[in-house]
Each structure stands twice: as C-alpha cells, then as structure tokens.
Scaffold this motif. Structure first.
Motif, PDB file in Angstrom:
ATOM      1  N   GLY A 191     -13.097  19.559 -32.898  1.00 25.74           N
ATOM      2  CA  GLY A 191     -13.558  20.925 -33.108  1.00 25.74           C
ATOM      3  C   GLY A 191     -14.437  21.017 -34.340  1.00 25.74           C
ATOM      4  O   GLY A 191     -14.883  20.012 -34.893  1.00 25.74           O
ATOM      5  N   VAL A 192     -14.662  22.232 -34.783  1.00 32.35           N
ATOM      6  CA  VAL A 192     -15.482  22.452 -35.977  1.00 32.35           C
ATOM      7  C   VAL A 192     -14.787  21.878 -37.207  1.00 32.35           C
ATOM      8  O   VAL A 192     -15.417  21.295 -38.086  1.00 32.35           O
ATOM      9  CB  VAL A 192     -15.757  23.957 -36.167  1.00 32.35           C
ATOM     10  CG1 VAL A 192     -16.524  24.210 -37.458  1.00 32.35           C
ATOM     11  CG2 VAL A 192     -16.520  24.509 -34.971  1.00 32.35           C
ATOM     12  N   MET A 193     -13.452  22.025 -37.262  1.00 37.30           N
ATOM     13  CA  MET A 193     -12.667  21.517 -38.386  1.00 37.30           C
ATOM     14  C   MET A 193     -11.829  20.327 -37.926  1.00 37.30           C
ATOM     15  O   MET A 193     -11.326  20.302 -36.800  1.00 37.30           O
ATOM     16  CB  MET A 193     -11.746  22.613 -38.935  1.00 37.30           C
ATOM     17  CG  MET A 193     -10.851  22.170 -40.082  1.00 37.30           C
ATOM     18  SD  MET A 193      -9.809  23.513 -40.705  1.00 37.30           S
ATOM     19  CE  MET A 193     -11.072  24.545 -41.478  1.00 37.30           C
ATOM     20  N   LEU A 194     -11.695  19.337 -38.805  1.00 35.74           N
ATOM     21  CA  LEU A 194     -10.860  18.179 -38.508  1.00 35.74           C
ATOM     22  C   LEU A 194      -9.427  18.632 -38.238  1.00 35.74           C
ATOM     23  O   LEU A 194      -8.855  19.419 -38.995  1.00 35.74           O
ATOM     24  CB  LEU A 194     -10.884  17.202 -39.686  1.00 35.74           C
ATOM     25  CG  LEU A 194      -9.966  15.978 -39.581  1.00 35.74           C
ATOM     26  CD1 LEU A 194     -10.365  15.090 -38.408  1.00 35.74           C
ATOM     27  CD2 LEU A 194      -9.996  15.191 -40.889  1.00 35.74           C
ATOM     28  N   ALA A 195      -8.843  18.125 -37.152  1.00 30.67           N
ATOM     29  CA  ALA A 195      -7.468  18.463 -36.788  1.00 30.67           C
ATOM     30  C   ALA A 195      -6.744  17.195 -36.352  1.00 30.67           C
ATOM     31  O   ALA A 195      -7.364  16.201 -35.958  1.00 30.67           O
ATOM     32  CB  ALA A 195      -7.439  19.508 -35.678  1.00 30.67           C
ATOM     33  N   TRP A 196      -5.405  17.257 -36.419  1.00 29.22           N
ATOM     34  CA  TRP A 196      -4.583  16.075 -36.170  1.00 29.22           C
ATOM     35  C   TRP A 196      -3.509  16.347 -35.123  1.00 29.22           C
ATOM     36  O   TRP A 196      -2.974  17.450 -35.039  1.00 29.22           O
ATOM     37  CB  TRP A 196      -3.889  15.631 -37.459  1.00 29.22           C
ATOM     38  CG  TRP A 196      -4.798  15.277 -38.587  1.00 29.22           C
ATOM     39  CD1 TRP A 196      -5.189  16.091 -39.617  1.00 29.22           C
ATOM     40  CD2 TRP A 196      -5.432  14.014 -38.812  1.00 29.22           C
ATOM     41  NE1 TRP A 196      -6.026  15.417 -40.472  1.00 29.22           N
ATOM     42  CE2 TRP A 196      -6.190  14.137 -40.008  1.00 29.22           C
ATOM     43  CE3 TRP A 196      -5.432  12.797 -38.133  1.00 29.22           C
ATOM     44  CZ2 TRP A 196      -6.943  13.089 -40.525  1.00 29.22           C
ATOM     45  CZ3 TRP A 196      -6.170  11.745 -38.645  1.00 29.22           C
ATOM     46  CH2 TRP A 196      -6.915  11.896 -39.825  1.00 29.22           C
ATOM     47  N   ASP A 197      -3.188  15.303 -34.349  1.00 35.03           N
ATOM     48  CA  ASP A 197      -1.987  15.266 -33.517  1.00 35.03           C
ATOM     49  C   ASP A 197      -1.009  14.309 -34.191  1.00 35.03           C
ATOM     50  O   ASP A 197      -1.388  13.194 -34.573  1.00 35.03           O
ATOM     51  CB  ASP A 197      -2.291  14.760 -32.105  1.00 35.03           C
ATOM     52  CG  ASP A 197      -3.201  15.703 -31.326  1.00 35.03           C
ATOM     53  OD1 ASP A 197      -3.209  16.915 -31.641  1.00 35.03           O
ATOM     54  OD2 ASP A 197      -3.898  15.223 -30.413  1.00 35.03           O
ATOM     55  N   VAL A 198       0.245  14.732 -34.339  1.00 35.49           N
ATOM     56  CA  VAL A 198       1.248  13.918 -35.025  1.00 35.49           C
ATOM     57  C   VAL A 198       2.278  13.428 -34.016  1.00 35.49           C
ATOM     58  O   VAL A 198       2.869  14.225 -33.280  1.00 35.49           O
ATOM     59  CB  VAL A 198       1.948  14.706 -36.149  1.00 35.49           C
ATOM     60  CG1 VAL A 198       2.957  13.816 -36.875  1.00 35.49           C
ATOM     61  CG2 VAL A 198       0.917  15.260 -37.132  1.00 35.49           C
ATOM     62  N   GLN A 199       2.481  12.127 -33.983  1.00 31.48           N
ATOM     63  CA  GLN A 199       3.448  11.484 -33.097  1.00 31.48           C
ATOM     64  C   GLN A 199       4.630  10.987 -33.917  1.00 31.48           C
ATOM     65  O   GLN A 199       4.466  10.470 -35.031  1.00 31.48           O
ATOM     66  CB  GLN A 199       2.794  10.300 -32.373  1.00 31.48           C
ATOM     67  CG  GLN A 199       3.696   9.576 -31.384  1.00 31.48           C
ATOM     68  CD  GLN A 199       3.719  10.237 -30.024  1.00 31.48           C
ATOM     69  OE1 GLN A 199       3.052  11.242 -29.818  1.00 31.48           O
ATOM     70  NE2 GLN A 199       4.486   9.679 -29.106  1.00 31.48           N
TER      71      GLN A 199
END
Length: 244
Positions: A191-199
């Motif tokens: 997206g426009v801003m960095l984002a994370w998925d956490v496992q």
C-alpha cells in the motif's frame, strides 16, 4: 489493526536433536524427537567425567529446577576431555552434546524462563558470529539424564539474526513449556504505507523428546509505525529474547 488467532497447522515436526554422543548412543533426528538422548544417565559422558568437568576452567552457569534433587552446573569447556561440547554436571553425572562446528560463545549462555519442560531447563547459547554483524541462537534442553538441542529439520528453531541491517522483524517469547518465534513479512499487496503481517510459530517442548509445532497468523496488514509502537522487540536484535 486486525488480530487473527486461527491455528493454521499443528504437526509433530520439532526434534530435540543431539549433535553427536560420546557415550556410544545416537540421536536419529526423528521428527517426534524420540531419538536416544545424547547424554545417557551415568557418571561420565564419554571421556568427560565429573572430575574432568570440575577441572575445566570455563565459567559455570547454575541450572535450577524444582523437580531436581540438586542444582546442575553448565559449562562450555575449551580444553581437556570435555572440550568441544556443551556439558552439564548434576545428580545423574555428566550429560552433554557435541557443538564443535557451531562455534558457540560461552559468554552468551543464559537460562530462559519457559516453564517446567517435563523436568528440563531451557538454555540459550549463541554461535555463528558474523564479522559484519550477526549471530545464530541455539536452544538446549538440559536435565539430569539428558541434554538435547531444539531443532527443526536439523536447524535451530530461531533463525540467524543479522545485526547489520536489512533483517526481517523477529522476536522470541517463552510460555509454559513453549517457545514462540514471531516473524514479520511485508503485507501484500503493498500500500501507500509500509505494513506487516506477523506470523507466530509455537514450539511445545519437553525434555522427554515428545514435541509439537503450531503456526498461526498473529497480526495482519499492520502499519509499520503501529507495529514498532506495539511490538518494538521485533525491530531490535538486542531485545530478541525479552519475552523469555
């Protein structure tokens, strides 16, 4: 921030594997961790007798468990009959695992708070120091009758930690008989801003070798500033084991 606690997998794929035995036994690296303990009960572990252990000049770390009759002492000797191994001496004699190729750093030995573990104590020792910055954490279960390294498919359960930048966010937490490895990957699509998925990968441990591994999605599409605020340990290698 969305929180997902759905378990995706639960498989008996964690092995408490030894790195070789000086007692003549062997650990076959079975997926259920049922191989022969690398340190069998007795007064000596190969040539590493209680006398040789006591004479080794390396610093000793005290291991304590409510279920033991007495404390154990843990060493990483650099010379003598016990050299090239992580060894412990206690009520059952000497137990150990060969670690010669792992280049462990004895100054990093620490005891983690991970519950009773079926009568064992969980110990962290770092190795594989990289000249550009980085280290490989190793986890060992130690008890009066056995010592084993916690591995998955022959590899440490905690990945190599790079400290020279560019490493994916990583952290470790401990619970009752469990170690959780948290790792983050960039959310897709970007997206426009960095984002994370956490496992989150959870390893249920016991000194007897019967283990389980489970994975779950812990966080999804979390904006970078929010994740850094709520879980700062993911971004700081010095705080890797603050949850233990």
């Amino acid at each position: 921030m969305r929180r997902l606690l759905v378990v995706l997998a639960l498989v008996p794929s964690v092995a408490l594997a030894g790195c070789g035995s000086r007692t003549g036994g062997s650990d076959d690296g079975a997926a259920d961790g049922s191989g022969t303990p690398t340190g069998a009960p007795g007064q000596a572990w190969g040539d590493c007798t209680e006398e040789a252990f006591a004479a080794a000049g390396s610093p000793a770390t005290t291991l304590r468990h409510d279920g033991w009759g007495a404390d154990m002492q843990l060493k990483l000797p650099s010379d003598g009959p016990c050299a090239g191994a992580l060894v412990a001496s206690g009520p059952g004699g000497v137990v150990g695992v060969d670690v010669g190729s792992d280049e462990l750093d004895g100054s990093t030995i620490s005891v983690l708070d991970a519950g009773p573990l079926g009568g064992g104590v969980l110990v962290r020792v770092d190795g594989g120091m990289h000249p550009r910055g980085g280290f490989q954490p190793h986890l060992y279960l130690v008890g009066p009758d056995a010592m084993r390294e916690v591995t998955v498919n022959g590899h440490p359960v905690v990945p190599f930690v790079a400290t020279d930048g560019g490493m994916a966010p990583l952290a470790v937490r401990c619970g009752d008989d469990t170690v959780e490895v948290l790792s983050a990957t960039t959310a897709e699509p970007p997206g426009v801003m960095l984002a994370w998925d956490v496992q989150r990968t959870t390893y249920t441990l016991s000194i007897d070798g019967s283990q389980e591994q489970g994975s779950a999605s812990l966080e999804e599409d979390v904006a970078d500033p929010l994740l850094r605020r709520d879980m700062p340990e993911l971004f700081d290698p010095a705080r890797l084991f603050t949850g233990c």
